[in-house]
Design an enzyme around this catalytic site. Structure first.
Site, PDB file in Angstrom:
ATOM      1  N   LYS A  31     -11.630  -0.652  -0.852  1.00  0.00           N
ATOM      2  CA  LYS A  31     -11.497   0.610  -1.607  1.00  0.00           C
ATOM      3  C   LYS A  31     -12.755   1.456  -1.379  1.00  0.00           C
ATOM      4  O   LYS A  31     -13.502   1.207  -0.446  1.00  0.00           O
ATOM      5  CB  LYS A  31     -11.264   0.313  -3.088  1.00  0.00           C
ATOM      6  N   ASP A  71      -6.084   0.269  -9.175  1.00  0.00           N
ATOM      7  CA  ASP A  71      -7.261   1.106  -9.431  1.00  0.00           C
ATOM      8  C   ASP A  71      -7.919   0.792 -10.786  1.00  0.00           C
ATOM      9  O   ASP A  71      -9.024   1.264 -11.058  1.00  0.00           O
ATOM     10  CB  ASP A  71      -6.877   2.593  -9.374  1.00  0.00           C
ATOM     11  N   SER A  80       0.837  -1.202   0.000  1.00  0.00           N
ATOM     12  CA  SER A  80       0.000   0.000   0.000  1.00  0.00           C
ATOM     13  C   SER A  80       0.867   1.246   0.000  1.00  0.00           C
ATOM     14  O   SER A  80       1.632   1.487   0.937  1.00  0.00           O
ATOM     15  CB  SER A  80      -0.909   0.019   1.231  1.00  0.00           C
ATOM     16  N   ARG A  97     -15.032  -3.395  -4.241  1.00  0.00           N
ATOM     17  CA  ARG A  97     -15.026  -3.385  -5.712  1.00  0.00           C
ATOM     18  C   ARG A  97     -15.140  -4.784  -6.312  1.00  0.00           C
ATOM     19  O   ARG A  97     -15.469  -4.910  -7.496  1.00  0.00           O
ATOM     20  CB  ARG A  97     -13.767  -2.661  -6.238  1.00  0.00           C
TER      21      ARG A  97
HETATM   22  C1  S3P Z   1      -2.865   5.714  -3.739  1.00  0.00           C
HETATM   23  C2  S3P Z   1      -2.591   4.427  -3.399  1.00  0.00           C
HETATM   24  C3  S3P Z   1      -3.506   3.297  -3.658  1.00  0.00           C
HETATM   25  C4  S3P Z   1      -4.572   3.653  -4.676  1.00  0.00           C
HETATM   26  C5  S3P Z   1      -5.177   4.999  -4.409  1.00  0.00           C
HETATM   27  C6  S3P Z   1      -4.109   6.083  -4.440  1.00  0.00           C
HETATM   28  C7  S3P Z   1      -1.883   6.765  -3.415  1.00  0.00           C
HETATM   29  O1  S3P Z   1      -4.132   2.917  -2.444  1.00  0.00           O
HETATM   30  O2  S3P Z   1      -5.574   2.664  -4.692  1.00  0.00           O
HETATM   31  O3  S3P Z   1      -6.153   5.297  -5.388  1.00  0.00           O
HETATM   32  O4  S3P Z   1      -1.957   7.877  -3.973  1.00  0.00           O
HETATM   33  O5  S3P Z   1      -1.000   6.494  -2.586  1.00  0.00           O
HETATM   34  P1  S3P Z   1      -3.418   1.886  -1.423  1.00  0.00           P
HETATM   35  O6  S3P Z   1      -2.194   2.500  -0.920  1.00  0.00           O
HETATM   36  O7  S3P Z   1      -4.425   1.658  -0.329  1.00  0.00           O
HETATM   37  O8  S3P Z   1      -3.191   0.644  -2.235  1.00  0.00           O
END
Ligand code: S3P
Length: 424
Positions: A338, A311, A160, A342
């Site tokens: 999310k 995403d 993440s 999803r």
């Molecule tokens: C993001 C990380 C992702 C992604 C989100 C944007 C970011 O989430 O799904 O739309 O900008 O760091 P996760 O870190 O929970 O995977």
């Protein structure tokens, strides 16, 4: 004589992840930064609003924004709660920043964000020395009491970028070394931007480590276009949705390899897709993605591929309805936490429009079909579901309506007009 192939060029709006990080870094820098082409979407308004409530001079979002930074650790306590809206990135990245500020902050969000897990940032930041209190489970509202922090070497069970960035920002502001290891490297925009600003950062495989910096230099950035937004139009063009001989060029897109998973999978499906780097912007490669229609085949996506296209998985599931054979996505349990669940929402909606789809604990399966799909889907207020099904509805023969088209404003406010323009 057949008609000559046509190619349209589109620049989708600025990258959401880079826009959040540019604003946060500008607020923490010592001096005036300039951000061009920031994404003016609801999520970025949330980050801007939170920073303003903490005393940062962030002007209204425009094509050319100048921010006078408060320096590392220079944010001030807010008199009210900090509203993160629908934005998980705002809540989690700001949790890292606020853990290193010696005051209490209360973070709140909308109904969707208030269902999403915050324990994933509270655990490492709590281990560093910040205090977190929750009213229900590990969900917003959450109160963070920050202060001096300890170094950390965190083994993250999930890949993440929000967790990784929270820890990197906490280390940056508290001026302590931090290291985060994740199963598969997630998007590395924080590392690239901080590295471009002179912070000592090392990235190797799934590990990112930051050494303390005395201050953050002000900077200029021209935010490249968002590959996740570009993916919707690319999928449409790949499936012949803008004409069976019409190509599309998506210009000035962030071509960071940790974001290109969807385009690599599109190529595995047989699509005519390529990309070329033309410039670099604060450590990010930027260039053009070219797509033309071709027959698509089903594809298998596994856990190692998921972080670089997390995403885009709802979009891939929709596109799989017009590919020959079966598409299976596994190792994607993160999709359940999310903006909506999803996995469940995509499968329910695919079935609702007449597609052959099946839910798996950590993913889903879709079988391609030649029949027309139609019906009104429920987006659950989730921008990426609305846009994925918007693309499905724009494919020839389909008649798909979205119950809440306005929710695209979270990441791509002009989505419906861009879709209409490319299909015109
Ligand atoms: C993001 C990380 C992702 C992604 C989100 C944007 C970011 O989430 O799904 O739309 O900008 O760091 P996760 O870190 O929970 O995977």
């Amino acid at each position: 004589m057949s008609a000559r192939p046509t190619t349209r060029a589109v620049r989708v709006p600025g990258d959401k992840s880079i826009s959040h990080r540019a604003l946060i870094c500008a607020a923490l820098a010592s001096g005036r930064s300039r951000i061009r082409h920031i994404l003016p979407s609801a999520d970025i308004h949330s980050t801007a609003g939170v920073l303003r409530a903490l005393g940062a001079a962030v002007p209204p979002l425009a094509d050319d924004v100048r921010v006078d930074g408060r320096g590392l650790g220079g944010l001030k306590a807010s008199t009210g709660s900090l509203d993160c809206g629908n934005s998980g990135t705002t809540a989690r990245l700001m949790a890292g920043v606020l853990s290193a500020h010696a005051f209490a902050s209360r973070l709140v969000g909308d109904a969707s964000l208030s269902r999403r897990p915050m324990g994933r940032v509270a655990r490492p930041l709590g281990e560093m020395g910040a205090r977190f209190t929750f009213e229900h489970g590990d969900h917003l509202p959450m109160v963070i009491t920050g202060g001096p922090l300890q170094p950390i070497d965190w083994q993250s069970p999930t890949s993440s970028a929000q967790v990784k960035s929270a820890i990197l920002f906490a280390g940056l502001v508290a001026r302590v070394p931090v290291s985060v290891t994740e199963p598969v490297r997630s998007r590395d925009h924080t590392e690239r931007l901080l590295g471009a600003l002179g912070v000592e950062l090392r990235s190797c495989g799934g590990q990112a480590s930051l050494q303390p910096a005395t201050e953050l230099a002000p900077f200029q950035i021209d935010v490249p276009a968002d590959p996740s937004s570009a993916a919707f139009l690319a999928a449409l063009a790949a499936a012949g949705g803008i004409g069976d001989r019409a190509g599309l060029q998506l210009t000035d897109v962030a071509l960071n390899p940790t974001r290109l998973g969807f385009f690599r999978v599109l190529r595995d499906m047989g699509a005519d897709v390529s990309w070329e780097v033309e410039r670099e912007e604060c450590g990010e490669p930027v260039g053009t993605i070219s797509v033309a229609p071709r027959a698509l085949s089903g594809v298998q996506v596994g856990a190692e591929q998921v972080p670089a296209m997390i995403d885009e998985l709802p979009l891939l599931a929709c596109l799989a309805t017009c590919a020959d054979g079966e598409t299976e996505i596994r190792g994607a349990g993160e999709l359940r936490v999310k903006e909506s669940d999803r996995i469940a929402a995509v499968v329910q909606n695919l079935r609702l429009v007449g597609a052959d789809a099946e839910e798996l604990p950590d993913g889903l399966r879709v079988r391609g079909t030649n029949t027309s799909l139609g019906g009104e889907i429920r987006a659950h207020g989730d921008h990426r579901l609305a846009m994925a099904f918007g693309v499905l509805g724009a494919l020839s023969g389909n008649a798909v309506e979205v119950d809440d088209p306005d929710c695209v404003a979270v990441s791509y406010p002009g989505f419906w007009s861009d879709l209409a323009r490319v299909t015109a």
